[in-house]
Design an enzyme around this catalytic site. Structure first.
Site, PDB file in Angstrom:
ATOM      1  CG  ASP A 156      40.655  38.773  37.345  1.00 27.83           C
ATOM      2  OD1 ASP A 156      40.344  38.331  36.222  1.00 27.83           O
ATOM      3  OD2 ASP A 156      41.550  39.628  37.522  1.00 27.83           O
ATOM      4  CE1 TYR A 162      47.896  41.204  34.966  1.00 25.79           C
ATOM      5  CE2 TYR A 162      47.172  43.177  36.089  1.00 25.79           C
ATOM      6  CZ  TYR A 162      47.764  42.568  35.013  1.00 25.79           C
ATOM      7  OH  TYR A 162      48.223  43.338  33.973  1.00 25.79           O
ATOM      8  NE  ARG A 212      33.178  62.136  33.921  1.00 28.39           N
ATOM      9  CZ  ARG A 212      32.386  62.801  34.777  1.00 28.39           C
ATOM     10  NH1 ARG A 212      31.761  62.163  35.743  1.00 28.39           N
ATOM     11  NH2 ARG A 212      32.214  64.098  34.663  1.00 28.39           N
ATOM     12  CE  LYS A 264      45.481  41.009  29.855  1.00 28.14           C
ATOM     13  NZ  LYS A 264      45.422  40.804  31.293  1.00 28.14           N
TER      14      LYS A 264
HETATM   15  C1  LIG Z   1      45.568  41.721  32.471  1.00 26.56           C
HETATM   16  C2  LIG Z   1      44.867  41.358  33.719  1.00 26.56           C
HETATM   17  C3  LIG Z   1      44.307  42.339  34.559  1.00 26.56           C
HETATM   18  C4  LIG Z   1      44.460  43.822  34.285  1.00 26.56           C
HETATM   19  O1  LIG Z   1      43.785  44.184  33.137  1.00 26.56           O
HETATM   20  P1  LIG Z   1      44.210  45.438  32.200  1.00 26.56           P
HETATM   21  O2  LIG Z   1      43.205  45.368  31.128  1.00 26.56           O
HETATM   22  O3  LIG Z   1      45.616  45.206  31.754  1.00 26.56           O
HETATM   23  O4  LIG Z   1      44.101  46.654  33.046  1.00 26.56           O
HETATM   24  C5  LIG Z   1      43.622  41.909  35.689  1.00 26.56           C
HETATM   25  N1  LIG Z   1      43.511  40.602  36.011  1.00 26.56           N
HETATM   26  C6  LIG Z   1      44.061  39.646  35.234  1.00 26.56           C
HETATM   27  C7  LIG Z   1      43.921  38.219  35.637  1.00 26.56           C
HETATM   28  C8  LIG Z   1      44.749  39.981  34.075  1.00 26.56           C
HETATM   29  O5  LIG Z   1      45.301  39.017  33.317  1.00 26.56           O
END
Ligand SMILES: *Cc1c(COP(=O)(O)O)cnc(C)c1O
Length: 401
Positions: free
Chosen positions: A182, A110, A57, A207
């Site tokens: 982000d 998001y 951790r 992603k």
């Molecule tokens: C999918 C996504 C998230 C969240 O990510 P997870 O891996 O599903 O927790 C945050 N911001 C954006 C723009 C996303 O597409």
């Protein structure tokens, strides 16, 4: 050593086979804890007097390799890995805010980030405002004495509006407020917010970074002090660490990031042209579409437009669903950035929780479709889209019949 190019760093940074018995692939250190040679060594490690691992951790070698790699690719000082994108977002915002402060956000965040901000408001009276961030003056007008973070997503999901990151960073500097971006929809290959003056970058590595639809993960990049402090506070004590196996999957995915982003983007550009010419398509949204009002900003700060396209089909919700149901090999699924082309209906899926009125303000109509172009041949992707679009029977088409 002289800095190497992105494609080379993506394969090598953070790992040297010489330190691991010659293993070309990064070993998966699947261990919860690490042994000490002596009681004194344990004492030194806990006191921070000696480098070394203690417990997974607090750090794990496979995860460390990934953190170094993403930091270099984003041109930041250090990186930190999380079990999910949302763990990365929540740790970052909890680290940067105190009760009664304020977060200034771009519009159309998001959905779960929006959910997190509601929790912060309910529990700690941390208020958020959501603005289009189109001009410096508009941003200045919304900065309050208690604003402690500016939080931006660009391109905005799913309408592909683009925010000028250099401009946001310039205004934020005047007030000494950190800008968090982000960067999930672009990946560092296409857009590097730190180079544009922003402070912290977050990824849902689920992603494009992972790229194969087989892992849920998050990453944060920022200054060394900020990251090490976050590792020892909001990550160590709240949790949400990435597993060594997931780090290994991401290290593997990143090796092909540049190739994949080139292909995703080329395919998207080609499909956009064809969608725009189809009689059953009302409107198309894509950052690198010359008709996008933010095209010049996209061109300025992104290398390519990435793989996500949104478009409106003619008709209503029924026609949008009919279109999805007629697809033959393209898959109906949320998420993005995978090898498979995946398509979804935001109004009833990713944005179903948003009340219809707000959805409309965000530009998410009942006929909007979001598609993440995969790595298949564009000809096959288009053939499937086209046969399915051709089958939509709109009221307009019926009159002509
Ligand atoms: C999918 C996504 C998230 C969240 O990510 P997870 O891996 O599903 O927790 C945050 N911001 C954006 C723009 C996303 O597409």
């Amino acid at each position: 050593m002289k800095e190497r190019r992105f494609e080379t760093e993506a394969v090598h940074v953070g790992y040297d086979s010489k330190d691991h018995l010659g293993s070309l692939s990064t070993p998966i250190y699947q261990t919860s804890t690490f042994t000490f040679d002596s009681a004194e060594q344990g004492e030194r490690r806990f006191a921070g007097e000696e480098e070394g691992y203690i417990y997974s951790r607090l750090g794990n070698p496979t995860v460390t390799a990934l953190q170094e790699r993403i930091a270099r690719l984003e041109n930041g000082e250090a990186g930190l890995a999380f079990a999910t994108g949302m763990a990365a977002v929540s740790a970052t915002l909890i680290k940067l805010t105190k009760a009664n402060e304020h977060i200034l956000c771009s519009q159309g965040l998001y959905g779960c980030t929006f959910g997190l901000l509601s929790i912060l408001d309910e529990k700690y009276n941390i208020k958020s405002d959501y603005i289009s961030m189109e001009t410096e003056d508009q941003i200045r007008e919304h900065i309050l004495p208690e604003t402690s973070v500016i939080y931006v997503e660009t391109p905005i999901n799913p309408t592909m509006k683009v925010i000028d990151l250099e401009m946001v960073a310039r205004v934020a500097k005047e007030y000494e407020i950190p800008v968090v971006v982000d960067n999930t929809f672009s990946s560092p290959y296409l857009q590097r917010p730190i180079d544009l003056g922003c402070d912290i970058v977050i990824h849902s590595a689920t992603k494009y970074i992972g790229g194969h639809g087989d892992v849920v993960a998050g990453l944060v990049v920022g200054k060394e002090d900020f990251i090490s402090d976050m590792a020892m506070t909001t990550q160590k004590d709240i949790g949400g660490q990435m597993s060594p196996f997931d780090a290994w999957l991401l290290l593997r995915g990143i090796k092909t990031l540049s190739l994949r982003m080139e292909r995703h983007s080329q395919t998207a550009e080609t499909i956009v042209e064809r969608l725009k010419a189809h009689q059953n398509v009302e409107r198309v949204y894509y950052p690198f579409d010359p008709d996008n009002p933010d095209y010049h900003i996209a061109k300025k700060q992104m290398r390519l437009g990435a793989g996500v396209i949104a478009f409106e089909v003619k008709g209503g919700k029924k026609e949008a669903q009919e279109f999805l149901n007629h697809l033959s090999f393209l898959k109906i699924a949320v998420s993005l950035g995978d090898a498979e082309t995946i398509i979804q209906h935001p109004a009833t899926m990713t944005h179903a929780v948003v009340p219809e009125e707000s959805r409309e303000k965000m530009g998410i109509s009942n006929t909007l479709i979001r598609m993440s172009c995969g790595l298949e041949a564009w000809e096959d992707i288009w053939a499937d889209l086209e046969q399915s679009l051709d089958k939509i029977k709109t009221a307009e088409a019926n009159v002509l019949d």
